[in-house]
Enzyme design. Structure first.
Site, PDB file in Angstrom:
ATOM      1  N   GLN A   1      50.300  32.017  42.006  1.00 47.64           N
ATOM      2  CA  GLN A   1      49.712  33.364  41.977  1.00 47.64           C
ATOM      3  C   GLN A   1      48.765  33.542  43.160  1.00 47.64           C
ATOM      4  O   GLN A   1      47.887  32.721  43.401  1.00 47.64           O
ATOM      5  CB  GLN A   1      48.925  33.569  40.668  1.00 47.64           C
ATOM      6  CG  GLN A   1      48.197  34.900  40.578  1.00 47.64           C
ATOM      7  CD  GLN A   1      46.740  34.802  40.997  1.00 47.64           C
ATOM      8  OE1 GLN A   1      46.078  33.805  40.714  1.00 47.64           O
ATOM      9  NE2 GLN A   1      46.228  35.821  41.677  1.00 47.64           N
TER      10      GLN A   1
ATOM     11  N   THR B   1      48.928  39.233  42.506  1.00 47.96           N
ATOM     12  CA  THR B   1      48.090  39.997  41.571  1.00 47.96           C
ATOM     13  C   THR B   1      47.389  41.140  42.288  1.00 47.96           C
ATOM     14  O   THR B   1      46.670  40.919  43.265  1.00 47.96           O
ATOM     15  CB  THR B   1      47.060  39.060  40.904  1.00 47.96           C
ATOM     16  OG1 THR B   1      47.775  38.069  40.171  1.00 47.96           O
ATOM     17  CG2 THR B   1      46.136  39.826  39.954  1.00 47.96           C
TER      18      THR B   1
ATOM     19  N   HIS C   1      45.074  42.513  33.214  1.00 49.83           N
ATOM     20  CA  HIS C   1      44.259  41.329  33.477  1.00 49.83           C
ATOM     21  C   HIS C   1      43.532  40.891  32.196  1.00 49.83           C
ATOM     22  O   HIS C   1      42.395  40.418  32.232  1.00 49.83           O
ATOM     23  CB  HIS C   1      43.245  41.635  34.589  1.00 49.83           C
ATOM     24  CG  HIS C   1      43.022  40.483  35.532  1.00 49.83           C
ATOM     25  ND1 HIS C   1      43.618  40.385  36.759  1.00 49.83           N
ATOM     26  CD2 HIS C   1      42.253  39.375  35.433  1.00 49.83           C
ATOM     27  CE1 HIS C   1      43.220  39.279  37.370  1.00 49.83           C
ATOM     28  NE2 HIS C   1      42.390  38.640  36.579  1.00 49.83           N
TER      29      HIS C   1
ATOM     30  N   ARG D   1      31.700  42.204  33.982  1.00 49.24           N
ATOM     31  CA  ARG D   1      31.798  41.300  32.824  1.00 49.24           C
ATOM     32  C   ARG D   1      30.391  40.993  32.304  1.00 49.24           C
ATOM     33  O   ARG D   1      29.704  40.110  32.808  1.00 49.24           O
ATOM     34  CB  ARG D   1      32.496  40.008  33.245  1.00 49.24           C
ATOM     35  CG  ARG D   1      33.703  40.239  34.171  1.00 49.24           C
ATOM     36  CD  ARG D   1      35.009  39.826  33.571  1.00 49.24           C
ATOM     37  NE  ARG D   1      36.117  40.146  34.476  1.00 49.24           N
ATOM     38  CZ  ARG D   1      36.708  39.266  35.275  1.00 49.24           C
ATOM     39  NH1 ARG D   1      36.324  38.004  35.284  1.00 49.24           N
ATOM     40  NH2 ARG D   1      37.707  39.644  36.045  1.00 49.24           N
TER      41      ARG D   1
ATOM     42  N   ARG E   1      40.040  42.435  31.521  1.00 50.40           N
ATOM     43  CA  ARG E   1      38.908  41.897  32.285  1.00 50.40           C
ATOM     44  C   ARG E   1      38.557  42.758  33.484  1.00 50.40           C
ATOM     45  O   ARG E   1      37.614  42.471  34.199  1.00 50.40           O
ATOM     46  CB  ARG E   1      39.245  40.480  32.771  1.00 50.40           C
ATOM     47  CG  ARG E   1      39.527  39.522  31.643  1.00 50.40           C
ATOM     48  CD  ARG E   1      40.199  38.264  32.125  1.00 50.40           C
ATOM     49  NE  ARG E   1      39.348  37.347  32.841  1.00 50.40           N
ATOM     50  CZ  ARG E   1      38.439  36.555  32.291  1.00 50.40           C
ATOM     51  NH1 ARG E   1      38.275  36.571  30.987  1.00 50.40           N
ATOM     52  NH2 ARG E   1      37.712  35.730  33.015  1.00 50.40           N
TER      53      ARG E   1
ATOM     54  N   LYS F   1      51.885  41.422  39.809  1.00 48.59           N
ATOM     55  CA  LYS F   1      51.176  41.333  38.520  1.00 48.59           C
ATOM     56  C   LYS F   1      50.001  42.317  38.488  1.00 48.59           C
ATOM     57  O   LYS F   1      49.195  42.351  39.422  1.00 48.59           O
ATOM     58  CB  LYS F   1      50.659  39.910  38.318  1.00 48.59           C
ATOM     59  CG  LYS F   1      49.815  39.710  37.063  1.00 48.59           C
ATOM     60  CD  LYS F   1      49.513  38.239  36.834  1.00 48.59           C
ATOM     61  CE  LYS F   1      48.718  37.992  35.579  1.00 48.59           C
ATOM     62  NZ  LYS F   1      47.295  38.285  35.730  1.00 48.59           N
TER      63      LYS F   1
ATOM     64  N   TYR G   1      33.400  33.038  29.472  1.00 48.42           N
ATOM     65  CA  TYR G   1      34.179  33.451  30.646  1.00 48.42           C
ATOM     66  C   TYR G   1      35.644  33.666  30.257  1.00 48.42           C
ATOM     67  O   TYR G   1      36.272  34.660  30.656  1.00 48.42           O
ATOM     68  CB  TYR G   1      34.070  32.400  31.756  1.00 48.42           C
ATOM     69  CG  TYR G   1      34.895  32.761  32.967  1.00 48.42           C
ATOM     70  CD1 TYR G   1      34.569  33.876  33.735  1.00 48.42           C
ATOM     71  CD2 TYR G   1      36.014  32.011  33.327  1.00 48.42           C
ATOM     72  CE1 TYR G   1      35.329  34.234  34.824  1.00 48.42           C
ATOM     73  CE2 TYR G   1      36.780  32.365  34.421  1.00 48.42           C
ATOM     74  CZ  TYR G   1      36.436  33.477  35.165  1.00 48.42           C
ATOM     75  OH  TYR G   1      37.208  33.844  36.243  1.00 48.42           O
TER      76      TYR G   1
ATOM     77  N   TYR H   1      46.067  36.134  45.267  1.00 50.88           N
ATOM     78  CA  TYR H   1      45.217  37.327  45.233  1.00 50.88           C
ATOM     79  C   TYR H   1      45.232  38.009  46.599  1.00 50.88           C
ATOM     80  O   TYR H   1      45.586  37.402  47.610  1.00 50.88           O
ATOM     81  CB  TYR H   1      43.775  36.929  44.893  1.00 50.88           C
ATOM     82  CG  TYR H   1      43.463  36.894  43.411  1.00 50.88           C
ATOM     83  CD1 TYR H   1      43.715  37.989  42.604  1.00 50.88           C
ATOM     84  CD2 TYR H   1      42.888  35.772  42.831  1.00 50.88           C
ATOM     85  CE1 TYR H   1      43.406  37.967  41.249  1.00 50.88           C
ATOM     86  CE2 TYR H   1      42.575  35.741  41.469  1.00 50.88           C
ATOM     87  CZ  TYR H   1      42.837  36.848  40.694  1.00 50.88           C
ATOM     88  OH  TYR H   1      42.533  36.836  39.350  1.00 50.88           O
TER      89      TYR H   1
ATOM     90  N   SER I   1      46.881  29.660  39.402  1.00 52.87           N
ATOM     91  CA  SER I   1      46.016  30.679  40.015  1.00 52.87           C
ATOM     92  C   SER I   1      45.589  30.268  41.424  1.00 52.87           C
ATOM     93  O   SER I   1      45.425  29.082  41.713  1.00 52.87           O
ATOM     94  CB  SER I   1      44.777  30.840  39.133  1.00 52.87           C
ATOM     95  OG  SER I   1      43.765  31.532  39.816  1.00 52.87           O
TER      96      SER I   1
HETATM   97  C1  LIG Z   1      39.552  33.083  32.100  1.00 57.15           C
HETATM   98  C2  LIG Z   1      40.642  33.900  32.731  1.00 57.15           C
HETATM   99  C3  LIG Z   1      40.884  33.755  34.080  1.00 57.15           C
HETATM  100  C4  LIG Z   1      41.918  34.482  34.678  1.00 57.15           C
HETATM  101  N1  LIG Z   1      42.212  34.268  35.992  1.00 57.15           N
HETATM  102  C5  LIG Z   1      43.257  34.914  36.550  1.00 57.15           C
HETATM  103  C6  LIG Z   1      43.643  34.616  37.888  1.00 57.15           C
HETATM  104  O1  LIG Z   1      43.057  33.764  38.547  1.00 57.15           O
HETATM  105  N2  LIG Z   1      44.691  35.316  38.405  1.00 57.15           N
HETATM  106  C7  LIG Z   1      45.370  36.270  37.681  1.00 57.15           C
HETATM  107  O2  LIG Z   1      46.313  36.871  38.194  1.00 57.15           O
HETATM  108  N3  LIG Z   1      45.036  36.534  36.403  1.00 57.15           N
HETATM  109  C8  LIG Z   1      44.018  35.873  35.826  1.00 57.15           C
HETATM  110  N4  LIG Z   1      43.705  36.122  34.521  1.00 57.15           N
HETATM  111  C9  LIG Z   1      44.516  37.090  33.743  1.00 57.15           C
HETATM  112  C10 LIG Z   1      45.665  36.361  33.033  1.00 57.15           C
HETATM  113  O3  LIG Z   1      46.629  35.906  33.959  1.00 57.15           O
HETATM  114  C11 LIG Z   1      46.380  37.310  32.055  1.00 57.15           C
HETATM  115  O4  LIG Z   1      46.752  38.487  32.711  1.00 57.15           O
HETATM  116  C12 LIG Z   1      45.533  37.651  30.820  1.00 57.15           C
HETATM  117  O5  LIG Z   1      44.746  36.548  30.444  1.00 57.15           O
HETATM  118  C13 LIG Z   1      46.429  38.066  29.668  1.00 57.15           C
HETATM  119  O6  LIG Z   1      45.688  38.454  28.557  1.00 57.15           O
HETATM  120  P1  LIG Z   1      45.415  37.474  27.290  1.00 57.15           P
HETATM  121  O7  LIG Z   1      44.491  36.400  27.796  1.00 57.15           O
HETATM  122  O8  LIG Z   1      44.765  38.367  26.303  1.00 57.15           O
HETATM  123  O9  LIG Z   1      46.717  36.935  26.835  1.00 57.15           O
HETATM  124  C14 LIG Z   1      42.684  35.397  33.904  1.00 57.15           C
HETATM  125  C15 LIG Z   1      42.418  35.528  32.545  1.00 57.15           C
HETATM  126  C16 LIG Z   1      41.417  34.783  31.947  1.00 57.15           C
HETATM  127  C17 LIG Z   1      41.198  34.930  30.465  1.00 57.15           C
END
Ligand SMILES: Cc1cc2nc3c(=O)[nH]c(=O)nc-3n(C[C@H](O)[C@H](O)[C@H](O)COP(=O)(O)O)c2cc1C
Length: 390
Positions: A126, A154, A274, A163, A277, A250, A24, A128, A106
């Site tokens: 943060q 976000t 993100h 995914r 993702r 964001k 994940y 949503y 988050s």
């Molecule tokens: C497991 C996971 C959960 C995430 N959950 C959120 C979230 O709840 N809210 C959000 O704005 N971004 C979320 N993100 C995105 C991160 O804030 C960020 O933009 C991203 O991980 C940056 O890329 P990097 O992991 O390659 O450094 C998540 C990323 C991951 C890996």
């Protein structure tokens, strides 16, 4: 095992976590092209070595949204990080506070706003885009009461990305709870520390809407059912009105959207996809950042994330136009591997690597980092010319 880099933390996390949790965090959308590009484009940005420039004193401090912080780095929002270590969001927040950098919690965290705010300093929240606007308003009020210094809104998740790894791992898909339980039994260290002693595993901020059902199973379903794809820029006016502190949008990857964010009165943006993702195939943040910084860098604070795995990467993002960065997977790997101590070690590593990079590029202050420290300074990525820097 010996841990000297984010890659080592990743491997330690892989060994400790049940597969559904490792995948994940580690995975991205579809074929994970953008996830890979984030990492490879950033690490291929060449720095310009300079020597004999008296850089005995390197100052990593900077100011973001009126607050001096020790590094131009924040822990970015990562959902369910309380599953990566016992009460994981609190452990990470403590490490960040001790290092003098902000934590951004988050919406979909295990620990609630109130539980984390006590440990985090500075604390960002943060949010949503959720269909239930009254609930969004409640979250904003809770964040304000808890002392959040910035609201990170976000906007790149109107629907969850595809995914594939999650379907295979049991994070989503058929017989998820059974598959997750079997995997947990194979990781007794995690099962005892987090699975048993880390309870409750509910989504702390969503308890008012989900009640006792706010467990992992409901998490994926809730994301899909409650995110709101109808939102438009003009809907953000009420958020701007409801939140009087710094507002950071964001998930910006295009200069036009960055200008819209400035127009609605945001104080900052995070150039982000993100972490690869959401929409696979979009530009890496490394490639998107320079044009966005040029478009709005004079009027608002530009932060960036995506693929940052070292202090060198932080310096690269600053050179491309960011004033600060968010860490994502890097801190989650460290948290999963060694809890609070791991995040502390990671932040120390990042600071030391930034110091080396600044020393050998001949800059001693964060504000002095710009494109002049890049070997290809002045030259830009040419989107018409395929995938090379020209
Ligand atoms: C497991 C996971 C959960 C995430 N959950 C959120 C979230 O709840 N809210 C959000 O704005 N971004 C979320 N993100 C995105 C991160 O804030 C960020 O933009 C991203 O991980 C940056 O890329 P990097 O992991 O390659 O450094 C998540 C990323 C991951 C890996």
């Amino acid at each position: 095992m010996i841990i000297s880099s984010t890659g080592d933390f990743r491997e330690a996390a892989r060994r400790r976590l049940p597969r559904f949790l490792f995948d994940y965090a580690d995975g991205g959308a579809n074929a994970e092209e953008t996830l890979r590009r984030n990492v490879s484009d950033l690490s291929s940005v060449a720095l310009r070595q300079r020597v004999l420039r008296d850089v005995a004193t390197i100052d990593l401090k900077t100011t973001l949204f009126g607050r001096e912080i020790a590094l131009p780095v924040a822990l970015g929002p990562v959902g369910i990080s309380g599953m990566y270590a016992r009460r994981g969001e609190v452990q990470a927040a403590r490490a960040a506070a001790a290092a003098g950098i902000p934590t951004c919690l988050s919406t979909v965290s295990i620990c609630s706003i109130e539980e984390v705010a006590r440990a985090a300093e500075p604390f960002w929240f943060q949010l949503y885009v959720i269909r239930d606007r009254a609930f969004m308003r409640d979250l904003i009020t809770r964040a304000k009461i808890a002392g959040a210094e910035a609201l990170v809104f976000t906007v790149d998740m109107p629907v969850p990305g595809a995914r594939y790894r999650d379907a295979h791992s049991g994070m989503s898909g058929p017989r998820g709870p059974l598959r997750r339980a079997v995997q947990a039994m194979g990781k007794p260290g995690w099962a005892w520390d987090v699975g048993v002693r880390g309870r409750p595993h509910m989504l702390g901020n969503l308890l008012p809407v989900l009640g006792a059902n706010s467990g992992l199973n409901d998490y994926m379903g809730w994301l899909g059912a409650n995110f709101d794809p109808t939102i438009q820029w003009r809907d953000l006016d009420w958020i701007r009105a409801a939140w009087d502190g710094p507002l950071i949008i964001k998930g910006i990857l295009d200069p036009e959207d960055a200008r819209e964010a400035a127009r609605i009165g945001a104080d900052g943006i995070v150039v982000s996809n993100h972490g690869g993702r959401q929409l696979d195939g979009v530009l890496s943040t490394t490639r998107a950042l320079p044009d966005i910084a040029e478009a709005v860098g004079d009027t608002m604070t530009v932060l960036a994330d995506g693929g940052i795995r070292s202090g060198l990467d932080v310096v690269r993002m600053l050179a491309l136009g960011a004033q600060g960065v968010l860490l994502g997977r890097a801190w989650v790997y460290a948290l999963a591997a060694q809890g609070e101590a791991g995040v502390t070690k990671l932040l120390d590593l990042i600071a030391r690597e930034m110091t080396v990079a600044m020393t050998l590029t001949g800059v001693n202050r964060i504000v002095a980092i710009d494109r002049s420290i890049l070997a290809d300074a002045g030259r830009r990525y040419d989107a018409t010319n395929g995938s090379d820097w020209v």
